[in-house]
Write a protein that holds these residues in place. Structure first.
Motif, PDB file in Angstrom:
ATOM      1  N   GLU A  63      -8.057  -4.992 -13.237  1.00 41.01           N
ATOM      2  CA  GLU A  63      -7.894  -4.975 -14.689  1.00 41.01           C
ATOM      3  C   GLU A  63      -7.613  -6.385 -15.217  1.00 41.01           C
ATOM      4  OE1 GLU A  63      -5.866  -1.793 -17.688  1.00 41.01           O
ATOM      5  OE2 GLU A  63      -4.600  -2.611 -16.112  1.00 41.01           O
ATOM      6  N   GLY A  64      -8.434  -6.819 -16.177  1.00 37.39           N
ATOM      7  CA  GLY A  64      -8.284  -8.147 -16.754  1.00 37.39           C
ATOM      8  C   GLY A  64      -9.134  -9.213 -16.103  1.00 37.39           C
ATOM      9  N   GLU A 387      -3.032 -10.271  -4.067  1.00 36.03           N
ATOM     10  CA  GLU A 387      -3.216  -9.079  -4.907  1.00 36.03           C
ATOM     11  C   GLU A 387      -3.101  -7.774  -4.131  1.00 36.03           C
ATOM     12  OE1 GLU A 387      -3.579  -8.535  -8.097  1.00 36.03           O
ATOM     13  OE2 GLU A 387      -3.506 -10.633  -8.728  1.00 36.03           O
ATOM     14  N   THR A 388      -3.051  -7.834  -2.802  1.00 36.26           N
ATOM     15  CA  THR A 388      -3.011  -6.582  -2.034  1.00 36.26           C
ATOM     16  C   THR A 388      -1.744  -5.785  -2.315  1.00 36.26           C
ATOM     17  OG1 THR A 388      -2.101  -7.810  -0.145  1.00 36.26           O
ATOM     18  CG2 THR A 388      -4.487  -7.378  -0.154  1.00 36.26           C
ATOM     19  N   ASN A 389      -0.675  -6.467  -2.700  1.00 38.70           N
ATOM     20  CA  ASN A 389       0.576  -5.776  -3.020  1.00 38.70           C
ATOM     21  C   ASN A 389       0.723  -5.490  -4.510  1.00 38.70           C
ATOM     22  OD1 ASN A 389       1.555  -5.763  -0.327  1.00 38.70           O
ATOM     23  ND2 ASN A 389       2.163  -7.911  -0.543  1.00 38.70           N
ATOM     24  N   SER A 390      -0.298  -5.870  -5.280  1.00 33.58           N
ATOM     25  CA  SER A 390      -0.238  -5.665  -6.723  1.00 33.58           C
ATOM     26  C   SER A 390      -0.555  -4.208  -7.066  1.00 33.58           C
ATOM     27  CB  SER A 390      -1.239  -6.595  -7.414  1.00 33.58           C
ATOM     28  OG  SER A 390      -1.413  -6.229  -8.757  1.00 33.58           O
ATOM     29  N   SER A 391       0.068  -3.731  -8.121  1.00 30.45           N
ATOM     30  CA  SER A 391      -0.187  -2.358  -8.579  1.00 30.45           C
ATOM     31  C   SER A 391      -1.250  -2.307  -9.670  1.00 30.45           C
ATOM     32  CB  SER A 391       1.116  -1.735  -9.107  1.00 30.45           C
ATOM     33  OG  SER A 391       1.635  -2.513 -10.182  1.00 30.45           O
ATOM     34  N   ALA A 392      -1.897  -3.461  -9.939  1.00 32.99           N
ATOM     35  CA  ALA A 392      -2.908  -3.524 -10.991  1.00 32.99           C
ATOM     36  C   ALA A 392      -4.055  -2.562 -10.697  1.00 32.99           C
ATOM     37  CB  ALA A 392      -3.441  -4.951 -11.120  1.00 32.99           C
ATOM     38  N   LYS A 393      -4.547  -1.921 -11.736  1.00 31.86           N
ATOM     39  CA  LYS A 393      -5.663  -0.987 -11.575  1.00 31.86           C
ATOM     40  C   LYS A 393      -6.919  -1.742 -11.187  1.00 31.86           C
ATOM     41  CE  LYS A 393      -3.945   2.377 -14.963  1.00 31.86           C
ATOM     42  NZ  LYS A 393      -4.233   3.070 -16.239  1.00 31.86           N
ATOM     43  N   ARG A 394      -7.748  -1.103 -10.374  1.00 34.44           N
ATOM     44  CA  ARG A 394      -9.018  -1.700  -9.970  1.00 34.44           C
ATOM     45  C   ARG A 394     -10.043  -0.593  -9.752  1.00 34.44           C
ATOM     46  NH1 ARG A 394      -6.297  -5.073  -5.602  1.00 34.44           N
ATOM     47  NH2 ARG A 394      -4.579  -4.671  -7.002  1.00 34.44           N
ATOM     48  N   GLY A 395     -11.295  -0.933 -10.005  1.00 34.50           N
ATOM     49  CA  GLY A 395     -12.349   0.074  -9.908  1.00 34.50           C
ATOM     50  C   GLY A 395     -12.960   0.204  -8.523  1.00 34.50           C
ATOM     51  N   PRO A 399     -12.781  -0.079   1.640  1.00 32.35           N
ATOM     52  CA  PRO A 399     -12.472   1.169   2.352  1.00 32.35           C
ATOM     53  C   PRO A 399     -11.610   0.923   3.593  1.00 32.35           C
ATOM     54  CG  PRO A 399     -14.836   0.970   1.890  1.00 32.35           C
ATOM     55  CD  PRO A 399     -14.223  -0.361   1.589  1.00 32.35           C
ATOM     56  N   GLY A 400     -10.796   1.909   3.955  1.00 35.31           N
ATOM     57  CA  GLY A 400     -10.029   1.835   5.199  1.00 35.31           C
ATOM     58  C   GLY A 400      -8.544   1.637   5.040  1.00 35.31           C
ATOM     59  N   GLY A 401      -8.068   1.599   3.796  1.00 35.46           N
ATOM     60  CA  GLY A 401      -6.636   1.467   3.586  1.00 35.46           C
ATOM     61  C   GLY A 401      -6.149   0.034   3.573  1.00 35.46           C
ATOM     62  N   LYS A 402      -4.830  -0.120   3.396  1.00 31.10           N
ATOM     63  CA  LYS A 402      -4.220  -1.429   3.226  1.00 31.10           C
ATOM     64  C   LYS A 402      -4.408  -2.323   4.456  1.00 31.10           C
ATOM     65  CE  LYS A 402       0.066  -3.591   1.664  1.00 31.10           C
ATOM     66  NZ  LYS A 402       1.445  -3.355   1.183  1.00 31.10           N
ATOM     67  N   LEU A 403      -4.294  -1.745   5.648  1.00 33.98           N
ATOM     68  CA  LEU A 403      -4.450  -2.533   6.869  1.00 33.98           C
ATOM     69  C   LEU A 403      -5.857  -3.109   6.961  1.00 33.98           C
ATOM     70  CD1 LEU A 403      -3.423  -3.587   9.569  1.00 33.98           C
ATOM     71  CD2 LEU A 403      -4.105  -1.399  10.611  1.00 33.98           C
ATOM     72  N   MET A 404      -6.858  -2.292   6.659  1.00 37.45           N
ATOM     73  CA  MET A 404      -8.241  -2.764   6.717  1.00 37.45           C
ATOM     74  C   MET A 404      -8.479  -3.859   5.679  1.00 37.45           C
ATOM     75  SD  MET A 404     -11.159  -2.839   8.080  1.00 37.45           S
ATOM     76  CE  MET A 404     -11.090  -1.434   9.195  1.00 37.45           C
ATOM     77  N   ARG A 405      -7.898  -3.701   4.500  1.00 36.52           N
ATOM     78  CA  ARG A 405      -8.064  -4.734   3.467  1.00 36.52           C
ATOM     79  C   ARG A 405      -7.466  -6.058   3.927  1.00 36.52           C
ATOM     80  NH1 ARG A 405      -6.942  -0.231   0.162  1.00 36.52           N
ATOM     81  NH2 ARG A 405      -4.740  -0.793  -0.145  1.00 36.52           N
ATOM     82  N   PHE A 406      -6.319  -5.992   4.563  1.00 39.62           N
ATOM     83  CA  PHE A 406      -5.683  -7.213   5.072  1.00 39.62           C
ATOM     84  C   PHE A 406      -6.534  -7.836   6.174  1.00 39.62           C
ATOM     85  CE2 PHE A 406      -3.042  -9.333   8.247  1.00 39.62           C
ATOM     86  CZ  PHE A 406      -2.401 -10.282   7.461  1.00 39.62           C
TER      87      PHE A 406
END
Length: 516
Positions: A63-64, A387-395, A399-406
């Motif tokens: 968002e933004g 931004e991985t710990n941010s609660s900002a909305k995103r579209g 895939p794969g959860g927080k660990l995969m994103r990291f």
């Protein structure tokens, strides 16, 4: 809710990025590695391109973040200073990239005109370079609409057609001769990999995959992005590996490494293919060379203005000197275009006249391009991890959860840092520049650019704010993109001259009054 009419299908989004598959000017650089080029493309695609594509896509949907591009992504996470550094380096890389593109044109014209001195005489080569670049620049000062048709035609007849001919002729050559010029023995190739591999070898392959962040920003228009975007990127990387492998191996199959010239490698390969398979049509080589030159000229004309406009997103923070943040009545940022031209002229003069404009200078230009661009990607990955710990909305989320994103972002960050470090070390193929001199030049260039960026930023934030500009800016919609332009050269933003619009409104009002 997104407007259904603006949504893109999987195929529609693929076409936004598919132009990056056509990079015939990079085939000779791939050919230097022979069969190992396939492995290097896979490594670059899996360990670098996919992380960039996925992290950029998620950043674009926060968002933004939907309008500002790289500057906004990094600025919101790391601050304005780092956002400016990211967008400044994103623009600056194109000034060096022009050099390899125009070298390619000069190499083709030297063959077509049977004028070897154009490519070997340093003064002739630099003069030819300046004529081509500044002619294209001045033609663009009247606005991109005048050359949009040229770009489309040149892409089809000057990039796609010669690439297809190269691949077909390569297959015919191998069928007829039953041999290739590169080593196909897997054991020997493994030995070469084990003894001679360096991260720097990957540099041309990273360059082939750059620009995806420009297309990622349009994920907001993609139908079912969480499913379709990862699928699209997987398809894209497979196609890129396939097409670039065939292109590189086609050149390597017919041109011995010792005779390979990076800016003439494609025309060298085509000439040899015709001589063996269609000797009575040897005249066709000159036509293909002319078409390739035309294709690259069209590509350059589309790159001159687009990347410069990305700097105008910094206007809200008033960072760049106000003098340069102006557009003419054709919506062209003329003053920044001239600055870009001066930078290109100086760097091209150094690489051509001082360093000889040969294979080594060509490789240094590629390394400089990657060095600059990779800084932008490093900042994107750092911003994404923030931004991985941010609660900002995103579209879209990887895939794969927080660990995969990291894991994805960390993999991209580490590989980017490794590639950046490798650009300061010459590869084994660079012969005429001593390693110590090469490293000194690359470090000096990097430090000068970092210093210049910092000076510009400090001047901007300390200077009295003048927020009145003669333009408006907005991010391009996906249906406004010329899909034949490679992503890194696209015009992501649209500038509109305010006074011109006011004048047009006044003229319309006068006409309406007269009619009334």
């Amino acid at each position: 809710m997104k407007n259904k009419t603006s949504q893109l299908s999987l195929f529609g989004f693929f076409t936004l990025t598919a132009s990056m598959l056509m990079s015939a000017d990079e085939y000779p650089a791939f050919a230097q590695s022979g069969l190992l080029a396939v492995l290097y493309l896979i490594l670059a695609g899996v360990f670098w391109f996919l992380p960039v594509a996925l992290c950029s896509a998620e950043m674009a949907t926060i968002e933004g973040n939907k309008e500002g591009g790289v500057f906004t992504w990094v600025k919101k996470s790391l601050g304005t200073r780092w956002g400016f550094l990211a967008v400044f380096f994103q623009w600056l890389q194109i000034t060096v990239n022009f050099i390899t593109m125009i070298y390619f044109i000069i190499g083709s014209l030297a063959y077509v005109l049977n004028f070897p001195a154009l490519n070997s005489n340093l003064l002739f080569k630099w003069v030819a370079f300046l004529i081509i670049y500044w002619t294209m620049t001045f033609l663009q000062l009247g606005g991109v609409k005048k050359t949009d048709r040229l770009v489309t035609i040149s892409f089809v007849v000057g990039i796609i057609l010669p690439s297809i001919i190269l691949l077909i002729m390569g297959i015919l050559y191998m069928i007829q001769t039953g041999s290739v010029r590169f080593n196909v023995n897997l054991t020997d190739n493994f030995h070469v990999l084990k003894t001679n591999f360096s991260i720097g070898t990957i540099v041309p392959y990273i360059l082939a995959f750059t620009g995806i962040e420009a297309s990622a920003s349009y994920i907001n228009d993609l139908d079912h992005p969480n499913r379709n975007y990862p699928l699209c990127m997987l398809v894209l990387v497979v196609f890129a590996i396939l097409v670039d492998s065939l292109g590189g191996l086609s050149v390597a199959a017919v041109v011995p490494l010792g005779h390979l010239t990076l800016n003439q490698g494609v025309i060298q390969a085509v000439a040899q293919m015709f001589q063996v398979t269609l000797p009575t049509m040897q005249w066709g080589v000159r036509i293909i060379g002319l078409l390739m030159a035309f294709g690259m000229i069209g590509e350059i004309s589309s790159w001159i203005i687009g990347p410069v406009k990305s700097l105008f997103v910094t206007a809200e923070d008033d960072i760049l000197p106000h003098y340069f943040m102006r557009v003419n009545h054709d919506d062209v940022p003329v003053r920044l275009i001239i600055v870009q031209g001066v930078v290109v002229t100086l760097i091209s003069g150094f690489l051509t006249v001082i360093l000889g404009g040969n294979n080594d200078a060509y490789q240094m230009a590629m390394a400089l391009t990657v060095m600059l661009y990779i800084v932008t990607y490093i900042l994107i990955f750092i911003a994404y991890l923030h931004e991985t710990n941010s609660s900002a909305k995103r579209g879209f989320r990887i895939p794969g959860g927080k660990l995969m994103r990291f894991v994805v972002a960390f993999l991209g960050l580490v590989s980017s840092i490794a590639v950046l470090g490798s650009t300061f070390i010459p590869t084994a193929t660079i012969k005429s520049i001593k390693p110590a001199l090469y490293t000194t030049l690359m470090i000096s260039f990097f430090l000068v650019i970092i210093g210049l960026t910092e000076l510009l930023y400090e001047f901007g934030i300390r200077h009295q704010k003048q927020r009145h500009y003669n333009f408006t800016i907005r991010h391009r919609h996906s249906n406004e993109i010329n899909k034949v332009i490679l992503p890194q050269g696209r015009n992501e933003h649209i500038l509109k001259h305010i006074e011109r619009d006011i004048d047009q409104e006044e003229e319309k009002l006068v006409r309406d009054v007269k009619k009334g």
